[in-house]
Design a protein around this motif. Sequence first.
Motif, short mmCIF file in Angstrom:
data_model
loop_
_atom_site.label_atom_id
_atom_site.label_comp_id
_atom_site.label_asym_id
_atom_site.label_seq_id
_atom_site.Cartn_x
_atom_site.Cartn_y
_atom_site.Cartn_z
N VAL A 77 16.63 -21.80 -75.36
CA VAL A 77 16.03 -22.78 -74.46
C VAL A 77 15.36 -23.89 -75.26
CG1 VAL A 77 14.36 -23.15 -72.62
CG2 VAL A 77 15.64 -21.01 -72.72
N GLU A 78 15.69 -25.14 -74.93
CA GLU A 78 14.98 -26.28 -75.52
C GLU A 78 13.87 -26.67 -74.56
OE1 GLU A 78 15.73 -30.81 -77.24
OE2 GLU A 78 17.44 -29.50 -76.83
N ARG A 84 13.17 -25.28 -79.92
CA ARG A 84 13.97 -24.28 -79.21
C ARG A 84 13.33 -22.90 -79.33
NH1 ARG A 84 17.18 -27.97 -81.53
NH2 ARG A 84 18.77 -28.98 -80.24
N LYS A 85 13.53 -22.12 -78.28
CA LYS A 85 13.05 -20.74 -78.29
C LYS A 85 14.15 -19.81 -77.80
CE LYS A 85 8.02 -20.97 -77.95
NZ LYS A 85 6.85 -20.38 -77.27
N LEU A 86 14.12 -18.57 -78.31
CA LEU A 86 15.04 -17.54 -77.85
C LEU A 86 14.39 -16.80 -76.70
CD1 LEU A 86 16.20 -16.12 -81.29
CD2 LEU A 86 17.17 -18.02 -79.98
N THR A 87 15.14 -16.59 -75.61
CA THR A 87 14.60 -15.85 -74.47
C THR A 87 15.59 -14.75 -74.06
OG1 THR A 87 15.60 -17.24 -72.75
CG2 THR A 87 13.48 -17.95 -73.65
N TYR A 88 15.04 -13.71 -73.46
CA TYR A 88 15.83 -12.59 -72.99
C TYR A 88 15.45 -12.32 -71.54
CZ TYR A 88 16.48 -11.88 -78.01
OH TYR A 88 16.77 -12.05 -79.34
N ARG A 89 16.46 -12.19 -70.66
CA ARG A 89 16.20 -11.99 -69.23
C ARG A 89 16.99 -10.79 -68.74
NH1 ARG A 89 16.69 -18.38 -67.34
NH2 ARG A 89 15.34 -19.18 -69.00
#
Length: 232
Positions: A77-78, A84-89
């Motif tokens: 995600v920017e 930017r970051k890493l995300t987990y859903r």
Amino acid sequence: MKTLTIKLTAPLQSYGNEANFERRTSWPVPSKSAVIGMIGAALGMRRDNPEITKLNDLAFAVRTDQRGKVLTDFHTVEWKTDTRKLTYRDYYQDAVYVVAIGGDDEEIDRIADALKHPKFQLYLGRRSCPPAGILKTNVFEDANPVEALKQLPWQASSWYQKKLRKENYKTEIVADANLIDNPNVTWTEKDRVESFNPRYRHFGFRVLAKTRVELENPSYHASMEHDAFGAV
């Protein structure tokens, strides 16, 4: 009390609980706030409509009819320019739930009609999780949500029922604590809608309890009926 049951099924469902930006987990069952949001959308209420909080007064219970598998989706995600970051859903795959809402006759009839003719798109937790077709509903004229879910036949997919190979399916009903007599355990969750406004999304606490229920497996009884000429 009049009760409406709603079958929730889709390839993916996700009911967000408290989480940080990078890790978005899901409740194992639909939250009351998510169902209130869906009902509000069906009624044409926008997120900042103060009337939506009145839906907290609906009695609520949910039954798990088909246990889904957890799928974790990975995102980059920017969130700011060049940052930017890493995300987990997390999502539940192939799950089937039945939620039950109770209230006065006029309110339940209004909601039942709205779910068949929704003003806004319905989704099961997240916008990426639309329901698998028209919602299947049933009305119980004189039962609270827990009583209705104890009466309603098992709603799992036929392949899931055949896979069980048992006469009865054991599961739990999670409900507003006041709907269950003498519960062994109660707990609180931050699941009371106070505001869906994106600028001030806020939830209060509600008290929950659970009870066990056994549902008859129709596929088991069908498999016991042997027809010697069925293959001819």
